[in-house]
Scaffold this motif. Structure first.
Motif, PDB file in Angstrom:
ATOM      1  N   ALA A  49      46.075  30.639  34.563  1.00 46.27           N
ATOM      2  CA  ALA A  49      46.795  31.328  35.626  1.00 46.27           C
ATOM      3  C   ALA A  49      46.539  32.817  35.526  1.00 46.27           C
ATOM      4  CB  ALA A  49      48.298  31.042  35.510  1.00 46.27           C
ATOM      5  N   SER A  50      46.512  33.481  36.670  1.00 41.91           N
ATOM      6  CA  SER A  50      46.312  34.920  36.677  1.00 41.91           C
ATOM      7  C   SER A  50      46.883  35.506  37.937  1.00 41.91           C
ATOM      8  CB  SER A  50      44.821  35.232  36.575  1.00 41.91           C
ATOM      9  OG  SER A  50      44.595  36.602  36.763  1.00 41.91           O
ATOM     10  N   ALA A  51      47.440  36.692  37.812  1.00 42.12           N
ATOM     11  CA  ALA A  51      47.976  37.387  38.970  1.00 42.12           C
ATOM     12  C   ALA A  51      46.936  38.315  39.561  1.00 42.12           C
ATOM     13  CB  ALA A  51      49.218  38.190  38.566  1.00 42.12           C
ATOM     14  N   ASP A  52      45.781  38.416  38.885  1.00 35.33           N
ATOM     15  CA  ASP A  52      44.755  39.324  39.371  1.00 35.33           C
ATOM     16  C   ASP A  52      44.174  38.818  40.681  1.00 35.33           C
ATOM     17  OD1 ASP A  52      43.355  40.017  36.082  1.00 35.33           O
ATOM     18  OD2 ASP A  52      45.205  40.652  37.081  1.00 35.33           O
ATOM     19  N   THR A  53      43.615  39.717  41.449  1.00 33.07           N
ATOM     20  CA  THR A  53      42.896  39.317  42.653  1.00 33.07           C
ATOM     21  C   THR A  53      41.416  39.312  42.339  1.00 33.07           C
ATOM     22  OG1 THR A  53      42.789  41.612  43.381  1.00 33.07           O
ATOM     23  CG2 THR A  53      44.637  40.285  44.183  1.00 33.07           C
ATOM     24  N   GLY A  54      40.650  38.584  43.082  1.00 39.01           N
ATOM     25  CA  GLY A  54      39.213  38.520  42.830  1.00 39.01           C
ATOM     26  C   GLY A  54      38.695  37.125  43.105  1.00 39.01           C
ATOM     27  N   HIS A  55      37.653  36.764  42.428  1.00 41.16           N
ATOM     28  CA  HIS A  55      37.012  35.473  42.636  1.00 41.16           C
ATOM     29  C   HIS A  55      37.438  34.491  41.544  1.00 41.16           C
ATOM     30  CE1 HIS A  55      33.822  32.661  43.855  1.00 41.16           C
ATOM     31  NE2 HIS A  55      33.684  32.434  42.565  1.00 41.16           N
ATOM     32  N   ILE A  56      37.936  33.316  41.953  1.00 40.78           N
ATOM     33  CA  ILE A  56      38.290  32.258  41.009  1.00 40.78           C
ATOM     34  C   ILE A  56      37.042  31.431  40.744  1.00 40.78           C
ATOM     35  CG2 ILE A  56      39.767  30.274  40.515  1.00 40.78           C
ATOM     36  CD1 ILE A  56      41.289  32.850  40.750  1.00 40.78           C
ATOM     37  N   VAL A  57      36.639  31.338  39.482  1.00 34.85           N
ATOM     38  CA  VAL A  57      35.419  30.620  39.124  1.00 34.85           C
ATOM     39  C   VAL A  57      35.576  29.128  39.389  1.00 34.85           C
ATOM     40  CG1 VAL A  57      33.836  30.042  37.256  1.00 34.85           C
ATOM     41  CG2 VAL A  57      34.834  32.334  37.383  1.00 34.85           C
ATOM     42  N   GLU A  58      34.605  28.551  40.086  1.00 37.04           N
ATOM     43  CA  GLU A  58      34.595  27.131  40.391  1.00 37.04           C
ATOM     44  C   GLU A  58      33.426  26.461  39.676  1.00 37.04           C
ATOM     45  OE1 GLU A  58      34.347  26.890  44.589  1.00 37.04           O
ATOM     46  OE2 GLU A  58      36.360  27.700  44.951  1.00 37.04           O
ATOM     47  N   SER A  59      33.492  25.128  39.643  1.00 36.48           N
ATOM     48  CA  SER A  59      32.434  24.374  38.987  1.00 36.48           C
ATOM     49  C   SER A  59      31.085  24.674  39.644  1.00 36.48           C
ATOM     50  CB  SER A  59      32.737  22.875  39.077  1.00 36.48           C
ATOM     51  OG  SER A  59      31.660  22.119  38.561  1.00 36.48           O
ATOM     52  N   GLY A  60      30.092  24.957  38.832  1.00 29.91           N
ATOM     53  CA  GLY A  60      28.746  25.235  39.339  1.00 29.91           C
ATOM     54  C   GLY A  60      28.477  26.691  39.618  1.00 29.91           C
ATOM     55  N   ASP A  61      29.503  27.556  39.568  1.00 28.25           N
ATOM     56  CA  ASP A  61      29.305  28.978  39.823  1.00 28.25           C
ATOM     57  C   ASP A  61      28.434  29.622  38.757  1.00 28.25           C
ATOM     58  OD1 ASP A  61      30.676  29.213  42.150  1.00 28.25           O
ATOM     59  OD2 ASP A  61      32.500  30.085  41.285  1.00 28.25           O
ATOM     60  N   THR A  62      27.636  30.578  39.154  1.00 24.84           N
ATOM     61  CA  THR A  62      26.944  31.463  38.215  1.00 24.84           C
ATOM     62  C   THR A  62      27.263  32.885  38.631  1.00 24.84           C
ATOM     63  OG1 THR A  62      24.902  31.656  39.511  1.00 24.84           O
ATOM     64  CG2 THR A  62      25.050  29.815  37.947  1.00 24.84           C
ATOM     65  N   VAL A  63      27.144  33.793  37.690  1.00 23.60           N
ATOM     66  CA  VAL A  63      27.464  35.188  38.000  1.00 23.60           C
ATOM     67  C   VAL A  63      26.526  35.724  39.074  1.00 23.60           C
ATOM     68  CG1 VAL A  63      27.667  37.513  37.040  1.00 23.60           C
ATOM     69  CG2 VAL A  63      28.422  35.570  35.701  1.00 23.60           C
ATOM     70  N   SER A  64      25.254  35.331  39.020  1.00 21.27           N
ATOM     71  CA  SER A  64      24.304  35.825  40.016  1.00 21.27           C
ATOM     72  C   SER A  64      24.663  35.338  41.420  1.00 21.27           C
ATOM     73  CB  SER A  64      22.883  35.408  39.658  1.00 21.27           C
ATOM     74  OG  SER A  64      22.785  33.996  39.592  1.00 21.27           O
ATOM     75  N   GLU A  65      25.114  34.070  41.528  1.00 22.36           N
ATOM     76  CA  GLU A  65      25.496  33.541  42.840  1.00 22.36           C
ATOM     77  C   GLU A  65      26.738  34.238  43.356  1.00 22.36           C
ATOM     78  OE1 GLU A  65      25.926  29.406  42.024  1.00 22.36           O
ATOM     79  OE2 GLU A  65      23.781  28.963  42.226  1.00 22.36           O
ATOM     80  N   ALA A  67      27.696  37.256  42.620  1.00 26.89           N
ATOM     81  CA  ALA A  67      27.290  38.613  42.993  1.00 26.89           C
ATOM     82  C   ALA A  67      26.662  38.628  44.376  1.00 26.89           C
ATOM     83  CB  ALA A  67      26.329  39.181  41.956  1.00 26.89           C
ATOM     84  N   ALA A  68      25.781  37.640  44.646  1.00 33.24           N
ATOM     85  CA  ALA A  68      25.112  37.579  45.943  1.00 33.24           C
ATOM     86  C   ALA A  68      26.112  37.329  47.060  1.00 33.24           C
ATOM     87  CB  ALA A  68      24.034  36.498  45.924  1.00 33.24           C
ATOM     88  N   ALA A  76      27.537  45.106  38.004  1.00 35.34           N
ATOM     89  CA  ALA A  76      28.833  45.631  38.430  1.00 35.34           C
ATOM     90  C   ALA A  76      29.962  44.677  38.047  1.00 35.34           C
ATOM     91  CB  ALA A  76      28.821  45.863  39.939  1.00 35.34           C
ATOM     92  N   ILE A  77      29.742  43.368  38.224  1.00 41.54           N
ATOM     93  CA  ILE A  77      30.756  42.380  37.847  1.00 41.54           C
ATOM     94  C   ILE A  77      30.981  42.402  36.340  1.00 41.54           C
ATOM     95  CG2 ILE A  77      31.263  39.905  37.737  1.00 41.54           C
ATOM     96  CD1 ILE A  77      29.910  39.589  40.429  1.00 41.54           C
ATOM     97  N   PRO A  98      34.169  44.273  42.039  1.00 46.87           N
ATOM     98  CA  PRO A  98      34.273  45.709  42.337  1.00 46.87           C
ATOM     99  C   PRO A  98      34.249  45.992  43.826  1.00 46.87           C
ATOM    100  CG  PRO A  98      32.501  45.247  40.768  1.00 46.87           C
ATOM    101  CD  PRO A  98      32.976  43.954  41.280  1.00 46.87           C
ATOM    102  N   ASP A  99      34.954  47.048  44.226  1.00 44.39           N
ATOM    103  CA  ASP A  99      34.923  47.473  45.625  1.00 44.39           C
ATOM    104  C   ASP A  99      33.548  48.027  45.953  1.00 44.39           C
ATOM    105  OD1 ASP A  99      37.547  46.805  45.962  1.00 44.39           O
ATOM    106  OD2 ASP A  99      38.289  48.805  45.432  1.00 44.39           O
ATOM    107  N   GLY A 100      33.187  48.004  47.229  1.00 42.90           N
ATOM    108  CA  GLY A 100      31.914  48.587  47.645  1.00 42.90           C
ATOM    109  C   GLY A 100      30.798  47.575  47.583  1.00 42.90           C
TER     110      GLY A 100
END
Length: 240
Positions: A49-65, A67-68, A76-77, A98-100
């Motif tokens: 659990a997290s109160a942060d906003t952003g992207h929740i990692v799902e099955s099959g995710d990679t950092v490069s995907e 980011a794209a 940046a991530i 990150p913003d931007g």
């Protein structure tokens, strides 16, 4: 009467491991085990659990995907989430995006490749211009040198000995005679001629300096000088 005791069931808990017990909880684990390496598939673990906003990692995710999709970069991530290249991200982790717009890996690579190509072309053009300009600069150092038949040193030059000597200072080996120097490079038109090209007539050769001028060892009694091209139909030769 025998008292009946209600059975107690142990609540479900997440298994405690070295990673989940690390001080700092999820963020400490993510700092140790999140991945910034492009293309690494996420590992599986119970959602956190997290109160942060952003992207929740799902099955099959990679950092490069991620980011794209988010219009940013792996770097940046990684910086925003304290990730390092030896770590792994987990399903359920929440990544701060990150913003931007910093550009995805694909666009960054493409941009970098384009810039490199442009720089290479510019460098090649500059190198060619530098070589021809250098020939003129070297040639002008010997203005006033006496004409010596068969001469090929600064103590005295004939026409082909002079051109051979100048280009040897640039690492270019020209043949010794003017008749052979006619074939030492590519013949070009007068409109294409640039300072540093050879200018040739039967029995005579010099170095073009631009604006219909050339520099050469002319004849006995006439020291090496720069003057206007007065003979008709010269042949211009691009040596380098």
């Amino acid at each position: 009467m025998t008292a009946r005791t209600r059975a107690r069931h142990r609540a479900d808990v997440r298994p405690t491991t070295f990673l989940s017990a690390t001080p700092g909880g999820r963020f400490a684990r993510r700092g140790a085990l999140a991945t910034a390496a492009a293309g690494l598939t996420v590992a599986f673990a119970a959602p956190t659990a997290s109160a942060d906003t952003g992207h929740i990692v799902e099955s099959g995710d990679t950092v490069s995907e991620i980011a794209a999709e988010q219009g940013t970069s792996v770097e940046a991530i990684a910086e925003a989430n304290g990730l390092d290249s030896s770590a792994t991200i987990y399903v359920g982790d929440e990544l701060t995006i990150p913003d931007g717009t910093e550009g995805s890996i694909g666009s960054s690579s493409s941009s970098s490749s384009g810039e490199t190509s442009t720089e290479t072309e510019t460098s090649t053009e500059t190198s060619t211009e530098s070589s021809t300009s250098s020939a003129v600069d070297i040639a002008r150092q010997y203005v006033g040198t006496p004409y010596v038949y068969g001469g090929s040193t600064p103590s005295g030059f004939d026409c082909s000995g002079f051109t051979q000597y100048v280009f040897s200072q640039l690492g270019v080996e020209l043949p010794r005679s003017s008749s052979e120097q006619l074939y030492a490079g590519t013949q070009i038109s007068q409109s294409e001629a640039q300072p540093g090209d050879l200018v040739w007539w039967p029995g005579h050769v010099g170095i073009y300096t631009g604006d219909n001028q050339y520099i050469a060892a002319h004849s006995p009694g006439n020291p090496l000088s720069e003057r206007e091209i007065f003979m008709s139909d010269p042949t211009f030769i691009r040596v380098a």
